[in-house]
Design an enzyme around this catalytic site. Structure first.
Site, PDB file in Angstrom:
ATOM      1  CD  GLU A 120      -2.879  -1.247   0.187  1.00 29.65           C
ATOM      2  OE1 GLU A 120      -3.081  -0.194  -0.467  1.00 29.65           O
ATOM      3  OE2 GLU A 120      -3.495  -2.301  -0.031  1.00 29.65           O
ATOM      4  CB  CYS A 126      -1.330   7.355   1.422  1.00 32.20           C
ATOM      5  SG  CYS A 126      -2.717   6.372   2.032  1.00 32.20           S
TER       6      CYS A 126
END
Length: 488
Positions: A232, A266
């Site tokens: 991720e 993010c």
């Protein structure tokens, strides 16, 4: 900021001493968890649900310690921690626990007429010993959400919290050692040396959240053992604002998604694109939304946090050109405080007149700076997105369903969010993950269970009648002609 003690909710004892972090100790930890997995104790659904319930109760018991740690590391207020950290994990546990039995139910398969009579089913089996390497920006959420999936999958787990958020790392280590079964989950704290030692061990899955540079290191180490990875990562998530949208409402959603967690997210909108006319009309709404959400001086707002450390503070300051700033910046604006390194405070900052070659466009911002770039329209916005690495998320604000379909079809990203920011990544029903440079694999809810299990086909064919005799050699006579017609 609060100075509440980390020991205010400490139980009388923990379930065992912390490992010393040496290679030998880490090897012992992994060996113990592999033995525990091989014993079969993590396989039953009841055992998985019990361990998830233990995690749920641990979050309640350790709430004060965890929120204090998040405030110390990131300046997060109690409500912000409840929404973006504890609440997300609690929802993940509840959703997974509610659906786990149905998700694990075997799926029927058919082998086709050629193999009749026969039958099959698809079962989900645990992978084994897994490793979760967590980031610092949402250090509780992004450590425990994948842990929920790992436990639900029936795996044993080593958790490596981020040393960049040291208070939260210590609080998580305490939670795991005090409340969870050490035959299921263990924790290893530390930095590069400990992570390197962990990556030398053989795991059945490695789950890493962080940047692409370290992601490549993780992938190379995993390749030594042919270990699958879920990465991720991140990237510059673009946002395009179309003409004709409700700019007041759009501005609030953009500001919230960009400046939550001080932009250290993010999937925060990394840069905004719009036509010159839309930019001109949008800017007053963005300024007003910042004031509505964080007050006239965000430094004094409980809901506005701090940069994680001096290194990241200095990096983001280096991306700001005060000549392009229309709100915030290093000097502040409209009476609000400017940047303060001593407290790691950076104000919500908006820059206009940004060029595609400016420093702020050379890397993921990962801070409270929103560069705005003018484009000729959606065609150019789509072209700009396509010429860069595939982002973790792309955003578009539009009322035009045809344009929405164009963004879905003509751009590639881990997810596409229309008329909202950030909130979708916390949903336990939506898979979350990247594509290309922004990562591989997905999790949350059912996707998380699928990530931490192997879908194994199990087929069955009775010995009588032996219909497979048709394909046994030698191939001659009528059988040869029949097989030639069947398989031509």
């Amino acid at each position: 900021m609060s100075t509440a003690s980390h020991d205010s909710t400490a139980p009388d004892s923990e379930r065992g001493p912390a490992p010393d972090g040496s290679r030998a100790a880490i090897a012992d930890e992994t060996a113990a968890l592999r033995d525990a997995f091989e014993s079969g104790r993590t396989r039953s659904i009841r055992a998985r649900l019990d361990q998830l319930d233990a995690l749920r109760r641990a979050l309640r018991s350790e709430r004060r310690r965890l929120t204090s740690a998040l405030e110390q590391d990131l300046g997060k207020g109690r409500i912000d921690s409840a929404i973006t950290e504890l609440g997300v994990v609690t929802q993940e546990i509840a959703h997974t626990s509610r659906h786990l039995r149905s998700w694990l139910a075997p799926e029927k398969l058919t082998l086709g007429a050629m193999l009749a009579p026969s039958g099959g089913r698809l079962i989900r089996e645990p992978l084994g010993l897994t490793l979760i390497i967590a980031p610092w920006n949402y250090p509780l959420n992004l450590t425990l959400s994948p842990l929920v999936a790992a436990i639900a999958g029936g795996n044993t787990v080593i958790v490596k919290p981020s040393e960049v958020a040291p208070a939260t790392s210590a609080a998580l280590a305490h939670l795991i050692r005090t409340h969870l079964d050490p035959d299921w989950v263990r924790v290893v704290e530390g930095a590069v040396e400990e992570t390197t030692a962990l990556l030398e061990q053989r795991f059945d899955l490695i789950f890493y959240t962080g940047n692409g540079t370290v992601g490549r290191i993780v992938a190379r180490a995993a390749a030594e053992h042919l270990t699958p990875t879920i990465l991720e990562l991140g990237g510059k998530s673009p946002l395009f604002v179309d003409q004709g949208v409700d700019l007041e409402r759009a501005a609030r959603r953009i500001v919230w998604g960009k400046f939550s967690n001080t932009g250290q997210t993010c999937v925060a909108p990394d840069y905004l694109m719009a036509t010159a006319k839309t930019v001109e009309e949008l800017l007053p709404h963005l300024r007003r939304a910042v004031r509505e959400l964080y007050g006239p001086d965000p430094r004094r707002c409980e809901a506005y946090g701090r940069m994680i450390n001096d290194k990241h503070f200095d990096r983001v300051v280096g991306l700001i050109d005060d000549d392009q700033v229309v709100l915030g910046g290093t000097r502040g604006s409209a009476g609000a405080s400017g940047a303060d390194r001593a407290s790691r405070y950076l104000p919500p900052t908006i820059m206009t007149g940004v060029d595609w070659t400016d420093p702020v466009m050379a890397e993921e911002v990962f801070g409270p700076v929103l560069p705005i770039l003018t484009v000729g329209g959606p065609d150019e916005a789509i072209a700009r997105i396509r010429e860069r690495d595939k982002p973790l998320t792309a955003y578009v604000f539009t009322e035009d369903r045809d344009l929405e379909r164009r963004f879905a079809a003509e751009t590639s990203s881990g997810s596409l969010a229309v008329n909202l920011t950030l909130a979708h990544v916390g949903s336990p029903t939506m898979p979350f993950g990247g594509v290309g440079a922004s990562g591989m694999g997905a999790y949350h809810g059912r996707a998380g269970l699928q990530a931490f299990t192997h879908a194994k086909p199990v087929v069955h064919k009775p010995l009588r009648p032996d219909t497979l005799r048709l394909v046994y050699p030698p191939y001659r006579g009528l059988r040869r002609g029949l097989l030639s017609r069947l398989f031509r």
